[in-house]
Design a protein around this motif. Structure first.
Motif, PDB file in Angstrom:
ATOM      1  N   VAL A   1       0.833  -1.213   0.000  1.00  0.00           N
ATOM      2  CA  VAL A   1       0.000   0.000   0.000  1.00  0.00           C
ATOM      3  C   VAL A   1       0.864   1.258   0.000  1.00  0.00           C
ATOM      4  CG1 VAL A   1      -1.627   1.346   1.374  1.00  0.00           C
ATOM      5  CG2 VAL A   1      -2.004  -1.099   1.055  1.00  0.00           C
ATOM      6  N   LEU A   2       1.939   1.241   0.783  1.00  0.00           N
ATOM      7  CA  LEU A   2       2.745   2.453   0.974  1.00  0.00           C
ATOM      8  C   LEU A   2       3.803   2.662  -0.105  1.00  0.00           C
ATOM      9  CD1 LEU A   2       3.444   2.122   4.822  1.00  0.00           C
ATOM     10  CD2 LEU A   2       1.814   3.659   3.739  1.00  0.00           C
ATOM     11  N   SER A   3       4.103   1.632  -0.884  1.00  0.00           N
ATOM     12  CA  SER A   3       5.283   1.658  -1.746  1.00  0.00           C
ATOM     13  C   SER A   3       5.363   2.897  -2.638  1.00  0.00           C
ATOM     14  CB  SER A   3       5.353   0.380  -2.592  1.00  0.00           C
ATOM     15  OG  SER A   3       4.159   0.207  -3.326  1.00  0.00           O
ATOM     16  N   ALA A   4       4.364   3.125  -3.478  1.00  0.00           N
ATOM     17  CA  ALA A   4       4.444   4.235  -4.433  1.00  0.00           C
ATOM     18  C   ALA A   4       4.453   5.583  -3.722  1.00  0.00           C
ATOM     19  CB  ALA A   4       3.265   4.160  -5.409  1.00  0.00           C
ATOM     20  N   VAL A   5       3.584   5.755  -2.744  1.00  0.00           N
ATOM     21  CA  VAL A   5       3.478   7.045  -2.046  1.00  0.00           C
ATOM     22  C   VAL A   5       4.779   7.385  -1.325  1.00  0.00           C
ATOM     23  CG1 VAL A   5       2.198   8.368  -0.321  1.00  0.00           C
ATOM     24  CG2 VAL A   5       1.005   6.692  -1.730  1.00  0.00           C
ATOM     25  N   SER A   6       5.332   6.433  -0.590  1.00  0.00           N
ATOM     26  CA  SER A   6       6.534   6.694   0.210  1.00  0.00           C
ATOM     27  C   SER A   6       7.763   6.915  -0.669  1.00  0.00           C
ATOM     28  CB  SER A   6       6.788   5.530   1.176  1.00  0.00           C
ATOM     29  OG  SER A   6       5.698   5.332   2.020  1.00  0.00           O
ATOM     30  N   ILE A   7       7.904   6.104  -1.717  1.00  0.00           N
ATOM     31  CA  ILE A   7       9.060   6.248  -2.602  1.00  0.00           C
ATOM     32  C   ILE A   7       9.044   7.609  -3.293  1.00  0.00           C
ATOM     33  CG2 ILE A   7      10.071   5.393  -4.762  1.00  0.00           C
ATOM     34  CD1 ILE A   7       9.291   2.557  -3.832  1.00  0.00           C
ATOM     35  N   LEU A   8       7.893   8.014  -3.777  1.00  0.00           N
ATOM     36  CA  LEU A   8       7.783   9.311  -4.456  1.00  0.00           C
ATOM     37  C   LEU A   8       7.976  10.470  -3.476  1.00  0.00           C
ATOM     38  CD1 LEU A   8       4.755   8.435  -6.745  1.00  0.00           C
ATOM     39  CD2 LEU A   8       7.095   8.839  -7.493  1.00  0.00           C
ATOM     40  N   GLN A   9       7.477  10.319  -2.244  1.00  0.00           N
ATOM     41  CA  GLN A   9       7.691  11.345  -1.232  1.00  0.00           C
ATOM     42  C   GLN A   9       9.176  11.499  -0.911  1.00  0.00           C
ATOM     43  OE1 GLN A   9       5.912  13.581   0.119  1.00  0.00           O
ATOM     44  NE2 GLN A   9       6.969  14.173   2.000  1.00  0.00           N
ATOM     45  N   GLY A  10       9.887  10.380  -0.840  1.00  0.00           N
ATOM     46  CA  GLY A  10      11.329  10.431  -0.599  1.00  0.00           C
ATOM     47  C   GLY A  10      12.073  11.100  -1.738  1.00  0.00           C
ATOM     48  N   ALA A  11      11.677  10.802  -2.970  1.00  0.00           N
ATOM     49  CA  ALA A  11      12.329  11.414  -4.138  1.00  0.00           C
ATOM     50  C   ALA A  11      12.101  12.918  -4.170  1.00  0.00           C
ATOM     51  CB  ALA A  11      11.801  10.769  -5.410  1.00  0.00           C
ATOM     52  N   LEU A  12      10.938  13.371  -3.752  1.00  0.00           N
ATOM     53  CA  LEU A  12      10.629  14.807  -3.763  1.00  0.00           C
ATOM     54  C   LEU A  12      11.576  15.596  -2.859  1.00  0.00           C
ATOM     55  CD1 LEU A  12       6.716  14.841  -3.733  1.00  0.00           C
ATOM     56  CD2 LEU A  12       8.208  15.727  -5.526  1.00  0.00           C
ATOM     57  N   PHE A  13      12.027  14.989  -1.767  1.00  0.00           N
ATOM     58  CA  PHE A  13      12.948  15.702  -0.879  1.00  0.00           C
ATOM     59  C   PHE A  13      14.273  15.980  -1.589  1.00  0.00           C
ATOM     60  CE2 PHE A  13      16.386  15.744   2.264  1.00  0.00           C
ATOM     61  CZ  PHE A  13      15.967  16.798   3.073  1.00  0.00           C
ATOM     62  N   THR A  14      14.811  14.971  -2.273  1.00  0.00           N
ATOM     63  CA  THR A  14      16.084  15.152  -2.976  1.00  0.00           C
ATOM     64  C   THR A  14      15.950  16.184  -4.090  1.00  0.00           C
ATOM     65  OG1 THR A  14      16.463  12.795  -2.562  1.00  0.00           O
ATOM     66  CG2 THR A  14      17.995  13.899  -4.040  1.00  0.00           C
ATOM     67  N   TYR A  15      14.857  16.122  -4.840  1.00  0.00           N
ATOM     68  CA  TYR A  15      14.641  17.105  -5.914  1.00  0.00           C
ATOM     69  C   TYR A  15      14.460  18.507  -5.327  1.00  0.00           C
ATOM     70  CZ  TYR A  15      14.441  13.994  -9.922  1.00  0.00           C
ATOM     71  OH  TYR A  15      14.789  13.133 -10.943  1.00  0.00           O
ATOM     72  N   SER A  16      13.818  18.608  -4.163  1.00  0.00           N
ATOM     73  CA  SER A  16      13.656  19.917  -3.521  1.00  0.00           C
ATOM     74  C   SER A  16      15.009  20.516  -3.161  1.00  0.00           C
ATOM     75  CB  SER A  16      12.800  19.777  -2.252  1.00  0.00           C
ATOM     76  OG  SER A  16      11.516  19.318  -2.552  1.00  0.00           O
ATOM     77  N   CYS A  17      15.908  19.685  -2.640  1.00  0.00           N
ATOM     78  CA  CYS A  17      17.258  20.163  -2.286  1.00  0.00           C
ATOM     79  C   CYS A  17      18.006  20.638  -3.523  1.00  0.00           C
ATOM     80  CB  CYS A  17      18.043  19.053  -1.594  1.00  0.00           C
ATOM     81  SG  CYS A  17      17.364  18.562   0.002  1.00  0.00           S
ATOM     82  N   ARG A  18      17.876  19.883  -4.607  1.00  0.00           N
ATOM     83  CA  ARG A  18      18.575  20.248  -5.850  1.00  0.00           C
ATOM     84  C   ARG A  18      18.040  21.570  -6.402  1.00  0.00           C
ATOM     85  NH1 ARG A  18      22.759  21.095  -8.845  1.00  0.00           N
ATOM     86  NH2 ARG A  18      22.395  20.840 -11.087  1.00  0.00           N
ATOM     87  N   ILE A  19      16.732  21.728  -6.448  1.00  0.00           N
ATOM     88  CA  ILE A  19      16.144  22.967  -6.982  1.00  0.00           C
ATOM     89  C   ILE A  19      16.484  24.148  -6.082  1.00  0.00           C
ATOM     90  CG2 ILE A  19      13.976  24.122  -7.556  1.00  0.00           C
ATOM     91  CD1 ILE A  19      12.832  21.323  -8.195  1.00  0.00           C
ATOM     92  N   TYR A  20      16.450  23.934  -4.764  1.00  0.00           N
ATOM     93  CA  TYR A  20      16.774  25.024  -3.837  1.00  0.00           C
ATOM     94  C   TYR A  20      18.210  25.491  -4.045  1.00  0.00           C
ATOM     95  CZ  TYR A  20      16.988  27.716   0.501  1.00  0.00           C
ATOM     96  OH  TYR A  20      17.120  28.726   1.418  1.00  0.00           O
TER      97      TYR A  20
END
Length: 561
Positions: free
Chosen positions: A115-134
């Protein structure tokens, strides 16, 4: 653009926590949750999030379209959250598990991972992309990670407040998720709008965002999200007649109706049935303790009073006042909404005073004294419940009991199925009671053992003839508590049997900060639903905080080495 991205990071933190809370609550309904299931869900969330941050997030450094990729991942995150909520609702039916049936350890582990796989993996990826864009807007380096983390944390705080006071009380899960998706789509549209002239890819993403905004807005305003909610409930409850389904700050409440009989479920667990409750269990739990007291006048019921317990107690003519503490006001609101003659007579009786407060908090604040205090909680299956089975709680009860007063509570029991985990649970609470009260009387039963604790020797000396005599004097009409049943329950042989049953059990004391009652309750649950893992759980009891710190230090040294 920079300020807009600050808002995007806040929304990301907000969305992550709201998603986590909503999925956790939905999965607890599926798992009939305790602390073990909460731990499994959160562990899976963190592991999957770390995987997404490491695997998908690494592409952020090489991507030419970092902002566009952030937008696409946000879209997928929002859509996967909607799918995950629906999947949680239908999973029990798909697994062939009956309503109210508990799920074992391994199915719980793998189904929550799914149940959590897609939501959690994508949420984790968003943090790394946020750091890169910042880092593109400021000096690159570790400082950008720290600042993104701070903004995200602020978003999670706002998300926790919004969930508690807005989303959970006033919206169902599908409405909340659709509104969350709409918020994310709008933020991404604002971020990406300045780049609409750059190329086909940017224009395509903007077009998709525009369509999704229109669709999610329409779903909210036109009630499509609410229709999906009701459709999923039918699948979740296997087409039972669900007359009410609502979340409160304390849990999920579902009411089923069948030919005038109402069943109330709290987080997927049967809580009470009206107007015809479990008469044998109720009569035994209420009448035997009250008959053991020479003249009970003032009672305190901590949870579980409505739906029969109060009704049975009021049959005793000496009762002058019953104080009833129930933490969740929604439960009593629903009992009044789906009223029956039983509940109406209970809750409207002038002798009954209802308190919407935590039972332990009530005991801390009140100066009242009681003849009998009932703990209506079944067992210490979570930390909230364990607080009513600790030495600190029993000491507080002792201060609030009149001379000769009795504390009444129940624990899982069986006259035929005996295992080490069940023995440890009963032995631990028995010893905890013994550390506070001078006398304990246990009445073993199939399904529940009844514990009567007092500083009066009378509860250990009470015999069947005295109980039968009081039953007759008080003119109590009962279906189960009749002379032959009392004779069977109070037979001295059962006391000897229970004493032998406790031999070799845990001698430890359950306390607020050493919640062994919770541990033994979870161990017993695991022994029933996943017996192959019983040996592992028995080893857990031997683990101490010192050994955990030592193991962590060794692993840390090996890492540095």
């Amino acid at each position: 653009m920079k300020k807009h991205f600050y808002v995007a990071i806040l929304v990301k933190g907000f969305s992550g926590l709201v998603a986590q809370i909503l999925l956790l609550r939905e999965l607890l309904i599926l798992f009939s949750g305790n602390e073990l299931s909460i731990g499994i869900i959160l562990a899976n969330w963190l592991i999957l999030g770390a995987f997404g941050s490491y695997v998908l997030g690494r592409r952020a450094e090489r991507s030419k379209y970092t902002l566009e990729a952030f937008t696409v991942i946000t879209i997928l995150f929002s859509l996967s959250l909607l799918i995950a909520i629906y999947l949680t609702r239908i999973l029990k039916a798909a697994m062939g598990i009956s309503i109210g049936e508990s799920i074992g350890f391994l199915p719980m582990l793998f189904s929550s991972l799914l149940v959590l796989s897609a939501v959690s993996i994508l949420q984790g990826a968003l943090f790394t992309y946020s750091c890169r864009i910042y880092s593109l807007f400021s000096s690159p380096g570790a400082s950008s990670v720290g600042r993104v983390y701070v903004y995200e944390t602020v978003g999670t705080i706002i998300g926790g407040i919004a969930c508690t006071y807005l989303l959970i009380p006033y919206f169902n899960s599908f409405q909340a998720v659709t509104g969350l998706a709409l918020l994310n789509f709008v933020v991404c549209l604002v971020l990406l709008a300045p780049s609409w002239k750059k190329g086909l890819f940017q224009k395509t993403v903007l077009a998709v965002l525009s369509v999704l905004i229109l669709f999610s807005g329409y779903s909210l305003l036109a009630g499509q999200a609410d229709k999906l909610h009701h459709y999923s409930i039918k699948a979740q409850w296997k087409k039972q007649n669900v007359v009410h389904y609502q979340n409160s700050q304390y849990g999920n409440l579902c009411v089923l109706e069948n030919e005038g009989q109402y069943s109330f479920f709290l987080d997927g667990i049967p809580n009470l049935i009206t107007p015809i409750p479990d008469i044998p269990s109720l009569e035994e739990f209420v009448h035997l303790p009250l008959l053991a007291h020479p003249e009970p006048a003032n009672l305190l019921i901590l949870s579980g009073g409505a739906g029969g317990m109060i009704n049975e107690a009021l049959k005793h003519p000496s009762i002058e006042a019953i104080e009833y503490a129930e933490l969740d006001p929604l439960l009593l609101d629903l009992i009044r909404k789906f009223t029956t003659p039983l509940t109406e007579s209970e809750l409207n009786d002038r002798r009954v005073k209802i308190q919407h407060v935590d039972g332990r908090l009530l005991l801390n604040k009140t100066q009242n004294k009681y003849d009998v205090i009932f703990v209506g909680i079944q067992e210490p299956s979570n930390l909230q419940a364990n607080r009513f089975f600790t030495k600190e709680f029993f000491s507080l009860v002792k201060e609030r009991l009149n001379k000769g007063g009795i504390l009444v509570l129940g624990l899982p029991g069986s006259l035929t199925y005996v295992n080490e985990e069940l023995r440890n649970l009963n032995s631990c609470i028995f010893n905890t009671l013994g550390s506070v009260f001078s006398h304990i009387r246990v009445i073993p039963g199939d399904g529940r053992n009844l514990f009567l604790s007092s500083d009066s020797r009378e509860i250990t000396q009470i015999d069947k003839m005295q109980i039968i005599e009081r039953l007759s004097q008080r003119n109590i009409a009962a279906e189960v508590i009749v002379p032959w049943h009392i004779e069977k329950k109070l037979h001295p042989g059962w006391q000897d049997w229970f004493s032998r049953f406790l031999e070799g059990g845990s001698q430890k004391i359950n306390s607020d900060f050493t919640p062994l009652g919770l541990f033994y309750s979870i161990s017993h649950w695991n022994a029933v639903f996943a017996p192959s893992l019983s040996g592992i759980f028995r080893q857990f009891e031997r683990i101490t905080l010192t050994s955990i710190v030592l193991l962590f230090a060794i692993l840390l040294l090996l890492y540095f080495f």
